[in-house]
Scaffold this active site. Structure first.
Site, short mmCIF file in Angstrom:
data_model
loop_
_atom_site.label_atom_id
_atom_site.label_comp_id
_atom_site.label_asym_id
_atom_site.label_seq_id
_atom_site.Cartn_x
_atom_site.Cartn_y
_atom_site.Cartn_z
N ASP A 330 0.74 -1.18 -0.07
CA ASP A 330 -0.22 -0.03 0.03
C ASP A 330 0.84 1.23 -0.04
O ASP A 330 0.27 2.48 -0.39
CB ASP A 330 -0.99 0.00 1.35
CG ASP A 330 -2.15 -1.16 1.02
OD1 ASP A 330 -2.18 -1.46 -0.30
OD2 ASP A 330 -2.90 -1.18 1.85
N TYR A 418 -9.96 -0.40 2.31
CA TYR A 418 -9.48 -0.43 3.82
C TYR A 418 -9.26 1.08 4.29
O TYR A 418 -8.84 1.85 3.46
CB TYR A 418 -8.30 -1.16 4.04
CG TYR A 418 -8.56 -2.33 4.52
CD1 TYR A 418 -8.99 -2.36 6.01
CD2 TYR A 418 -8.55 -3.59 3.81
CE1 TYR A 418 -9.22 -3.84 6.57
CE2 TYR A 418 -8.70 -4.69 4.49
CZ TYR A 418 -9.31 -4.86 5.94
OH TYR A 418 -9.40 -5.96 6.26
#
Ligand SMILES: *[C@@H]1O[C@H](CO)[C@@H](O)[C@H](O)[C@H]1NC(C)=O
Ligand SMILES: *[C@@H]1O[C@H](CO)[C@@H](O)[C@H](O)[C@H]1NC(C)=O
Ligand SMILES: *[C@@H]1O[C@H](CO)[C@@H](O)[C@H](O)[C@H]1NC(C)=O
Ligand SMILES: [Cu+2]
Length: 685
Positions: A330, A418
């Site tokens: 990420d 998320y």
């Protein structure tokens, strides 16, 4: 994993404010201040970096020039520390930018001296891996699917309305392919709205569109399996606060005189702490130069030179064609800072919070303001800092209590589905705590099953609702913690707790435990697997500084989660995410070793990682060292994670260990209580 729509910020050319007294707009000064050498690039510096970098290309600027990373190239640590020791004696180190750009299908890495207005170094990256994807690329690639006739035909066959389809672009990793086959590609996966905003709970399973990012065209299309799209019922979370439930009465934190901290540019001072807070597109918040005032020594003492999240690795445990490649990084692929979202006052942060903006370079290199990416506030939540009730003195009761007030710096990064809540928390006792909260939406796979009893074969997930399989996965966050405990010559010490048998008759006891301290000599001694090693405490100490009674001054790491990888060492995803192999690593300081998954993470081969750097097994004793801690979560979903997951948190604490001569908060003055309503617990008669 990322939807581009949320990354729409307003371009702005704002003045740079100097001292912000929280809440008081009138005290903002409008003059330009000299940036601190660690400040993130200002809008005008981003603009300058763009202009200088663009002009440096022959026949400039080239077609298709895109900016993938523009950030501060921080001064070398020895240079900065020597300047900071006497800032009035010499000019600050030059402001420099690191620019990573793509042009003509090549990755260019430039350092730009902003003070001298010139390119200091320029090279083409010829190794493996590609830079962070731009949000324009993510937007453009995911919108291609809906213009692709075979894709539309697949949607029609499933009875889905094209206008209710939304798509996202996913990085694809690397699985041993030869270099010429590893291009900048993403896979586009789509979802169905039609009655919900919770698109992630309605995957259109089985259809994959592959896009070449450099040419921005579809290079692959697959319609492999057809399973029902999970239904919209029960998936919506918007306005869920309007649902009926027990209502709580009004609640708040009141600071009539304002907060007790000051923000001076990017320096934050509160109680006995001072530190610098910066923003980076890749890492998000960076805490630098954290020092604590020692009342006894009457001076600030260094604790942490720099601390930040170096990488996040999120591999999914599903081997099907549409899922096996979901092994996301990420920070290195999507930019953990780039995915930071605007914080909402009173909801994301309490009413006593102060908000801060950040600036990034857009894909065209032009500055973009990201409003309210950080909030800073004093956490006063009814906790106890220390207490004692003494009943042992005849005729007396002594009760001393100090309430706990801490300072929190918060950022939220929403990487697609998320949401990661990152808190750096400073305690007057000298501790620094970092906490990461996971919330948001799971990635689920559409499935034919509506009940657990129907599932016979191995399915890579948990049935959370009808036709909805929650996919198992990990979240590994690695923190780069360049501690400088009272100076930069430090050692890493493992204090091992050992059972000691008592063989002789000196005591009726047969055993006790004692502590044996081992100082790490080289990087291999610094690799700690807390799951398999003996029980131990991990410390960073300054061997050259002792307390009055002769203990080495230090800080200890208190890990909050101890999780190891469950992939084999030779699995390609694990080679790339090899920093998860140990809970703790220690390296000698090296300015270029920042990104534990490598500088160029997208489609990397794992040849530039913390695991490869440490193979050199360098000396780490009594040196300037960096501590790395991997915070891991194995996430096997439960039904409560559907349709949106309540926050799950973990973190770590860095706690003084013989750093102070004695309890540094013994004499802390508690804040005055604003009002005491003297209410009793309401009871129903
Ligand atoms: C420039 O980008 C366009 C589409 O965005 C692409 O078709 C073209 O091949 C690119 N050219 C180069 C030289 O990269
Ligand atoms: C710093 O790290 C890089 C990358 O690992 C390496 O190439 C370089 O040799 C290191 N420098 C020193 C002085 O060790
Ligand atoms: C709190 O309220 C009670 C009842 O109203 C009163 O008797 C008591 O004196 C109050 N205590 C203080 C400290 O004000
Ligand atoms: Cu998860």
């Amino acid at each position: 994993m990322t939807f581009p729509s949320k990354i729409l910020f307003f371009l702005s050319l704002l003045f740079f404010s100097s001292i912000i007294t929280p809440c008081a707009e009138s005290t903002r000064r409008r003059h330009r201040r000299q940036p601190h050498p660690l400040d993130p690039l200002t809008p005008s510096e981003l603009e300058l970096a763009r202009a200088i970098a663009s002009d440096s290309f022959p026949g400039s600027p080239p077609r298709n020039l895109t900016f993938h990373y523009v950030g501060l190239d921080e001064p070398d640590k020895p240079l900065l520390l020597s300047w900071l020791s006497a800032p009035s004696l010499s000019p600050p180190p030059p402001r420099r930018a690191l620019v990573i750009a793509r042009a003509n299908k090549r990755t260019h890495e430039l350092t730009v001296d902003l003070s001298a207005r010139r390119v200091d170094s320029a090279r083409v990256h010829t190794g493996h891996g590609f830079p962070i994807l731009t949000f324009a690329e993510l937007a453009a690639s995911s919108s291609l699917a809906r213009q692709h006739p075979p894709f539309l035909e697949s949607m029609r066959k499933r009875g889905l309305k094209a206008e209710e389809i939304v798509c996202g672009s996913f990085t694809v990793g690397w699985y041993g392919q030869e270099a010429r086959k590893v291009g900048r590609t993403v896979k586009v996966m789509c979802y169905y709205l039609d009655g919900t905003v919770n698109l992630y709970m309605r995957p259109v399973e089985g259809v994959t569109v592959t896009v070449d990012l450099d040419e921005m065209r579809i290079v692959g299309f697959m319609d492999r399996v057809r399973v029902p799209v999970p239904k919209a019922d029960g998936t919506d979370y918007s306005g869920s606060n309007e649902r009926v439930g027990p209502a709580l009465k009004r609640i708040g934190v009141v600071q009539p005189e304002g907060p007790s901290f000051t923000v001076d540019g990017h320096m934050i001072r509160w109680a006995n702490w001072e530190f610098h807070l910066s923003f980076d597109v890749r890492a998000g918040p960076i805490i630098s130069l954290a020092s604590i005032y020692d009342a006894e020594k009457q001076k600030f003492r260094q604790v942490m030179y720099r601390g930040f999240i170096s990488e996040l690795f999120v591999p999914y445990m599903d081997l099907t064609e549409e899922w096996y490649y979901r092994t996301f990084f990420d920070a290195g692929e999507y930019g953990f800072g780039l995915c930071a979202v605007q914080l909402e006052p009173l909801r994301d942060c309490p009413e006593n919070a102060v908000f801060m903006d950040a600036y990034i370079a857009g894909p065209d290199g032009k500055p973009i303001k990201m409003p309210n990416v950080f909030c800073v506030f004093e956490r006063y939540a009814g906790d106890i800092m220390w207490r004692h009730t003494e009943l042992g003195i005849p005729g007396k009761v002594i009760r001393e209590v100090r309430p706990e007030v801490n300072l929190v710096v918060r950022m939220v990064s929403t990487v697609g589905n998320y949401d990661y809540i990152v808190d750096w928390e400073f305690k007057q006792s000298g501790s620094i705590k970092a906490t990461v909260g996971l919330t948001g939406l799971l990635e689920v796979r559409g499935s034919k099953y509506t009940h657990n009893d129907q599932i016979e074969d191995e399915e890579y997930g948990v049935l959370l609702a009808e036709n909805t399989l929650g996919s198992r996965h990990d979240h590994f966050l690695i923190f780069h913690l360049d501690l400088d405990i009272d100076g930069d010559s430090n050692s890493f010490v493992k204090s091992v707790f050992r059972q000691t048998p008592v063989a002789d008759h000196r005591s009726p006891r047969k055993s006790y435990w004692s502590v044996v301290s081992e100082t790490a000599k080289t990087e291999s001694d610094g690799k700690i697997n807390l799951l398999s090693s003996e029980q131990a405490e991990l410390l960073v100490v300054n061997p050259g500084k002792k307390t009055n009674v002769g203990n080495m001054v230090g800080y200890r790491l208190i890990p909050g989660s101890i999780t190891g990888p469950l992939l084999s060492d030779d699995d390609y995803a694990q080679i790339r995410g090899a920093f998860t192999k140990y809970n703790v690593w220690v390296t000698p300081y090296n300015k270029s070793e920042k990104w534990a998954g490598g500088l160029y993470t997208d489609r990397s081969y794992g040849d530039d990682t913390l695991a490869t750097w440490t193979q050199r097994n360098r000396a780490i004793e009594n040196k300037d060292i960096v501590l790395w801690y991997t915070l891991g979560f194995h996430h096997a979903p439960y039904q409560e994670d559907f349709p949106l997951m309540p926050t799950l948190s973990s973190g770590f604490e860095l706690r003084p260990a013989n750093f102070f001569e004695s309890n540094p908060v013994l004499t802390v003055v508690p804040p005055e209580v604003v009002t005491w309503p003297n209410c009793s617990v309401p009871s129903i008669i």
